[in-house]
Design a protein around this motif. Sequence first.
Motif, PDB file in Angstrom:
ATOM      1  N   THR A   4      35.356  35.256  38.994  1.00  0.00           N
ATOM      2  CA  THR A   4      34.274  36.223  39.165  1.00  0.00           C
ATOM      3  C   THR A   4      34.704  37.255  40.185  1.00  0.00           C
ATOM      4  N   ARG A   5      34.359  38.488  39.906  1.00  0.00           N
ATOM      5  CA  ARG A   5      34.713  39.576  40.821  1.00  0.00           C
ATOM      6  C   ARG A   5      33.499  39.954  41.641  1.00  0.00           C
ATOM      7  N   SER A   6      33.734  40.269  42.872  1.00  0.00           N
ATOM      8  CA  SER A   6      32.640  40.701  43.734  1.00  0.00           C
ATOM      9  C   SER A   6      32.612  42.230  43.832  1.00  0.00           C
ATOM     10  N   GLU A   7      33.072  42.878  42.779  1.00  0.00           N
ATOM     11  CA  GLU A   7      33.147  44.332  42.739  1.00  0.00           C
ATOM     12  C   GLU A   7      31.764  44.905  42.413  1.00  0.00           C
ATOM     13  N   THR A   8      31.354  45.892  43.177  1.00  0.00           N
ATOM     14  CA  THR A   8      30.068  46.539  42.907  1.00  0.00           C
ATOM     15  C   THR A   8      30.184  47.409  41.660  1.00  0.00           C
ATOM     16  N   PRO A   9      29.066  47.718  41.022  1.00  0.00           N
ATOM     17  CA  PRO A   9      29.134  48.612  39.856  1.00  0.00           C
ATOM     18  C   PRO A   9      29.760  49.967  40.186  1.00  0.00           C
ATOM     19  N   ALA A  10      29.467  50.499  41.360  1.00  0.00           N
ATOM     20  CA  ALA A  10      30.043  51.790  41.752  1.00  0.00           C
ATOM     21  C   ALA A  10      31.550  51.680  41.921  1.00  0.00           C
ATOM     22  N   ALA A  11      32.014  50.591  42.531  1.00  0.00           N
ATOM     23  CA  ALA A  11      33.452  50.394  42.714  1.00  0.00           C
ATOM     24  C   ALA A  11      34.138  50.201  41.368  1.00  0.00           C
ATOM     25  N   PHE A  12      33.480  49.462  40.469  1.00  0.00           N
ATOM     26  CA  PHE A  12      34.026  49.255  39.142  1.00  0.00           C
ATOM     27  C   PHE A  12      34.160  50.588  38.404  1.00  0.00           C
ATOM     28  N   GLU A  13      33.109  51.412  38.468  1.00  0.00           N
ATOM     29  CA  GLU A  13      33.147  52.712  37.805  1.00  0.00           C
ATOM     30  C   GLU A  13      34.247  53.586  38.387  1.00  0.00           C
ATOM     31  N   GLU A  14      34.387  53.592  39.692  1.00  0.00           N
ATOM     32  CA  GLU A  14      35.443  54.383  40.336  1.00  0.00           C
ATOM     33  C   GLU A  14      36.826  53.910  39.901  1.00  0.00           C
TER      34      GLU A  14
END
Length: 71
Positions: A4-14
């Motif tokens: 599981t990734r703890s990446e935020t949606p904004a970080a993922f989009e970037e």
Amino acid sequence: MMETRSETPAAFEERMRAEAAAAGRTALEASLQRFTQEQRDAFWNAIGLYYASRRHPGADAAAVPLAATAA
């Protein structure tokens, strides 16, 4: 087990935008290799002129000098 990734949606989009931009630049550079250096310089100068004359994010930033072409 799935990681599981703890990446935020904004970080993922970037990250996705950065990866797509890098792939696009690579494809563009590869396609431009069939042209002479002078033609590639003219292409990039035209891109620079287009963005210098249009309203876009960063248009108010200091102008970047266009690449000088060798004669």
